[in-house]
Design an enzyme around this catalytic site. Sequence first.
Site, short mmCIF file in Angstrom:
data_model
loop_
_atom_site.label_atom_id
_atom_site.label_comp_id
_atom_site.label_asym_id
_atom_site.label_seq_id
_atom_site.Cartn_x
_atom_site.Cartn_y
_atom_site.Cartn_z
N THR A 186 -4.46 2.21 -2.61
CA THR A 186 -5.76 2.88 -2.59
C THR A 186 -6.88 1.84 -2.62
O THR A 186 -7.88 1.96 -1.88
CB THR A 186 -5.85 3.84 -3.80
OG1 THR A 186 -4.69 4.67 -3.80
CG2 THR A 186 -7.10 4.71 -3.74
N LYS A 241 7.77 10.79 -5.68
CA LYS A 241 6.56 9.99 -5.59
C LYS A 241 5.58 10.51 -4.55
O LYS A 241 5.96 11.22 -3.61
CB LYS A 241 6.93 8.55 -5.28
CG LYS A 241 7.10 8.21 -3.82
CD LYS A 241 7.53 6.77 -3.67
CE LYS A 241 6.49 5.87 -3.09
NZ LYS A 241 6.08 6.11 -1.74
N PHE A 289 -9.87 4.31 -13.60
CA PHE A 289 -9.44 5.69 -13.72
C PHE A 289 -10.44 6.43 -14.58
O PHE A 289 -11.17 5.81 -15.38
CB PHE A 289 -8.04 5.76 -14.34
CG PHE A 289 -6.94 5.40 -13.36
CD1 PHE A 289 -6.77 4.10 -12.91
CD2 PHE A 289 -6.09 6.38 -12.85
CE1 PHE A 289 -5.78 3.77 -11.99
CE2 PHE A 289 -5.10 6.06 -11.93
CZ PHE A 289 -4.95 4.77 -11.50
N PHE A 303 4.90 -4.39 -5.05
CA PHE A 303 4.99 -4.62 -6.50
C PHE A 303 3.91 -5.62 -6.96
O PHE A 303 2.82 -5.65 -6.40
CB PHE A 303 6.40 -5.07 -6.91
CG PHE A 303 7.47 -4.06 -6.62
CD1 PHE A 303 7.26 -2.69 -6.79
CD2 PHE A 303 8.74 -4.46 -6.19
CE1 PHE A 303 8.26 -1.74 -6.53
CE2 PHE A 303 9.75 -3.51 -5.92
CZ PHE A 303 9.50 -2.17 -6.10
N TRP A 327 -10.95 5.79 -5.21
CA TRP A 327 -10.30 7.10 -5.13
C TRP A 327 -11.37 8.18 -4.99
O TRP A 327 -11.30 9.03 -4.11
CB TRP A 327 -9.44 7.36 -6.38
CG TRP A 327 -8.43 8.46 -6.18
CD1 TRP A 327 -7.11 8.32 -5.86
CD2 TRP A 327 -8.66 9.88 -6.23
NE1 TRP A 327 -6.51 9.53 -5.72
CE2 TRP A 327 -7.44 10.51 -5.94
CE3 TRP A 327 -9.78 10.67 -6.50
CZ2 TRP A 327 -7.29 11.90 -5.92
CZ3 TRP A 327 -9.64 12.06 -6.47
CH2 TRP A 327 -8.41 12.67 -6.18
N ARG A 332 2.03 -1.76 4.86
CA ARG A 332 3.43 -1.38 5.04
C ARG A 332 3.52 0.11 5.39
O ARG A 332 2.68 0.90 4.99
CB ARG A 332 4.22 -1.63 3.76
CG ARG A 332 4.39 -3.12 3.45
CD ARG A 332 4.89 -3.30 2.04
NE ARG A 332 3.92 -2.78 1.09
CZ ARG A 332 4.19 -2.38 -0.14
NH1 ARG A 332 5.42 -2.45 -0.57
NH2 ARG A 332 3.24 -1.93 -0.93
N LYS A 357 -2.63 0.34 -6.02
CA LYS A 357 -2.91 -0.85 -5.21
C LYS A 357 -3.25 -0.49 -3.76
O LYS A 357 -4.25 -0.99 -3.22
CB LYS A 357 -1.70 -1.80 -5.27
CG LYS A 357 -1.92 -3.11 -4.51
CD LYS A 357 -0.72 -4.04 -4.70
CE LYS A 357 0.53 -3.37 -4.17
NZ LYS A 357 1.77 -4.08 -4.46
N ALA A 366 10.29 -5.08 -2.00
CA ALA A 366 9.77 -6.35 -2.52
C ALA A 366 10.69 -6.96 -3.57
O ALA A 366 10.31 -7.90 -4.28
CB ALA A 366 8.37 -6.15 -3.08
#
Lengths: 552, 552
Positions: free
Chosen positions: A70, A102, A378, A298, A406, A91, A68, A270
């Site tokens: 990205t 992560k 993707f 989220f 991406w 954020r 998201k 969230a």
Amino acid sequence: MSSDIEISQATPLEPIEKIAAKLGLTPEQIEPYGHTKAKIDLPLVAPKQPGKLVLVTSINPTPAGEGKSTVVVGLGDAMNQAGHQTVLALREPSLGPVMGLKGGATGGGHAQVVPMEDINLHFTGDMHALTEAHDTLAALIDNHIQQGNALNLDPRQIVWKRVIDINDRALRQTVIGLGGRTSGVPRQDGFDITVASELMAVLCLSEDLTDLKRRVNRILIGYNYDKEPVMVGDLKVGGAITLLLKDAIKPNLVQTLEHNPAIIHGGPFANIAHGCNSVLATQTALQLGDYTVTEAGFGADLGGEKFMDIKTPVLGKTPDAVVIVATIRAMKYNGGVKRADLETENLDALQQGSVNLKRHIQSMQQYGVPVVVAINRFTSDTDAEVAALTADVEALDVPVSTTTVWADGGAGALDLAEKVVAATKQPSHFTRLTPADADLMTQMTAITQKIYGGAKVELSTKAERQLKTFAKYGWDHLPVCMAKTQYSLTDDAHALGAPHDFTIHVREFAPRLGAGFVVAMTGNVLTMPGLPKHPAALDMDIDADGQITGLF
Amino acid sequence: MSSDIEISQATPLEPIEKIAAKLGLTPEQIEPYGHTKAKIDLPLVAPKQPGKLVLVTSINPTPAGEGKSTVVVGLGDAMNQAGHQTVLALREPSLGPVMGLKGGATGGGHAQVVPMEDINLHFTGDMHALTEAHDTLAALIDNHIQQGNALNLDPRQIVWKRVIDINDRALRQTVIGLGGRTSGVPRQDGFDITVASELMAVLCLSEDLTDLKRRVNRILIGYNYDKEPVMVGDLKVGGAITLLLKDAIKPNLVQTLEHNPAIIHGGPFANIAHGCNSVLATQTALQLGDYTVTEAGFGADLGGEKFMDIKTPVLGKTPDAVVIVATIRAMKYNGGVKRADLETENLDALQQGSVNLKRHIQSMQQYGVPVVVAINRFTSDTDAEVAALTADVEALDVPVSTTTVWADGGAGALDLAEKVVAATKQPSHFTRLTPADADLMTQMTAITQKIYGGAKVELSTKAERQLKTFAKYGWDHLPVCMAKTQYSLTDDAHALGAPHDFTIHVREFAPRLGAGFVVAMTGNVLTMPGLPKHPAALDMDIDADGQITGLF
């Protein structure tokens, strides 16, 4: 294939003064932090009319990640490429998880905000200031008890825990104050990760220093022996805590890889909080840009709903369009495909899982705001799959676009940009889910039925008892903040797709009076993550020249 | 009378680029943090021959405070006024105590480094980076135990505690890892204040990033079940911890109220650590200024001795002159006057107490370095008292000067400046107290006899046992770092003046292998302060415009 940090490091950044100039800000209106980061001095002088607001949210995320952030970065770059002056409002990431598993929260590939290593590490010190402010308050509470306890605080009923910006499971539950008379009063305590601090939510909802101090003063710290609530204001330390946040309240300015301005500020959870960047950051972006692209944490059921119901009333501005990010992989996952098989074409599962996306489209449309769907493509997605999902969404009369940000940066979202700009020109008639003065039960039921697609809300005995107490203090008409798993529309992480007729079980409530909402806890929400067996920290390094490896 | 913060706020600051320019630094060689703070990028290009080094230390401080930092700032300004290009190299303050009792550590009156509120609060984030790095290591240790404990670490023998930059006595002794199987392994733990972290000493002794990483890797974190030492390197996280300190390692540049450059960087305790600003800061100052004025924590017996014996070998430069700050009040206190009576003239007590100053003069002279005495004059000091102390010092053939820098800034130390510059032109023949390879007992005995004026060192049973273990690992020839009360030359805080024939009692040793020294603990050293009954935080405030009150 280059890693995110390699792509990031290969791109020369522009001086932050130059990025500020694109927004009409003079060097005196920003406070540089190094040569490529800055804080924006508030209030802005002579702000223009606010621009258009685009909220990016998503389907229920999967453990695989939907990209998201990205898409948000790529969409912003695309809009700027298309000649629409656009500012991102995002954020800021927590440092703790960076050492764990992560990747960072700065986008990926050719759609990143940079300098990514600084943003993911200490950035401009906001998280550290919040940690310091939160734990200073905790120390002042324990000191008050130690030094005579004039407020008659019950050490068994202190609700203000400690925080640290580290994934440290060993600190989840602790006993403090050991060591005898001079070392405090022994009691049970625990640490959350800093982004779970109420101060983070408070900072993100504050309009200015005065509002921040007012909110800090009304934070509930615990109860006295007569079971009456005790606030920060009673302790008389609201000024000191606010003072520690005097710089943290200012929004941060950085750039995308395509040198477009990005304002990054605040990052509450969230689930136990509202999951959006600061009101001040969004307001600043709206004042400086013709378009602001922002995101919420989220899926649309969590961050999306909270943006609409909690942030919008404070912001004083509703979105002109909502983008829902979906992935083929996540649709198949919601259609029952195992994580290991997500790269194999499966049109049936895709069709089955897309009910999740459709539910989120409906939810967001209920707010009266135009919706656009972005399929974040993707490499393993087949053309047939993309075509099928596109047709599915178009059948609902909802604009849909496939993005490849991406790999391609802004150029991978030009079509999305065009559809989003078109959507913002549609009439938008924002409608609240419930009236502003609705009670907690009314709000929870509306969210469960209209957003989650469920049937009803059930309270535990404890939650029922709390509601009665809250009525006494007028807390029962505050906005509700639902703490629920991000993986499902229900409160069961394994119920994928778009379940019907389910019940949401509220275990307990947590009054967050500074933030101005009451958290409804469904299931267990982990507010202190742990590190994995092989933490990312083991693979990180820095050489003699300061070149970083292993950060992603 | 204006308060420190009022004087500070009333003085317009110069842009930090202008201060940098005074040092020959271009805007590209610094990283601004706002408009009046910056980090200096290292390594410096084409450094010039190092300038002269002036170390400021003091008599044994009293609870009333001697104003050593104020004299340092005033002396620097005076030297600049007199046409000697001078750079300050100072320690950075800890935030924790600011919320408690004490004033900041940025000088006072008209001899301050500014912006004092930023320097005393989050500054450029060095303390927070240290806290984060320290506690990330702690989390990685507990995670290692939790995830299978391949290194066979004994949870009862972890010596790496946690830290926080807050006076929080309730965290001194804790139990962590409670809450069952998924929340860690329960064990006893505790928090120190951040400046007590070994990482602070490590940062302050590191020559560059490579040296920092090497030192981090050799930090002792605990012992395994076979009682063998385990280091950070064994955990393979030295790279990640160093990476978290990539900005913290760079010295910070600010200005005095008279707009002279001050480099402020690092602030280890002067008891359980060596008590000096970073080697990199001092080296940078030496490269940029004709004169560098620096200080060491507490009195000449603690910070002074450690500067000579621990910092000097790493710095590669010995002081060209040492200034010992004394006050009439402290001499009277050492002569037996109660704190409440210090403002009354008492020539007898002054005479009696001045033995403390004389002892410190002798100690410092043993290093073969010229000594100058600065009497920091307070308004209650009588002319007769000042004349008596001056005559006393002059009788020793030691230059002495009275300063009034609090009231007058640099103008209050012009005579001192002249005497200090003259002293740096005297021949200096630096002599070590003991040979570089002396063992711990030899070093401790030499410090006790030659610096403290005592007779001998006695080890507890535990300390004796430790010495035997250390010999096995080669730790018994590391430099010693004496942790002793700052109020007395002995290990008893109440033994004032200049006692003779006393014994120093070593309770236990703490190997600080990253810093490269072994701490010898005498008496109890508090590494986590508490807050007082009326913390300073209660009187702090910030208004709508960001104007701060109650910080001092």
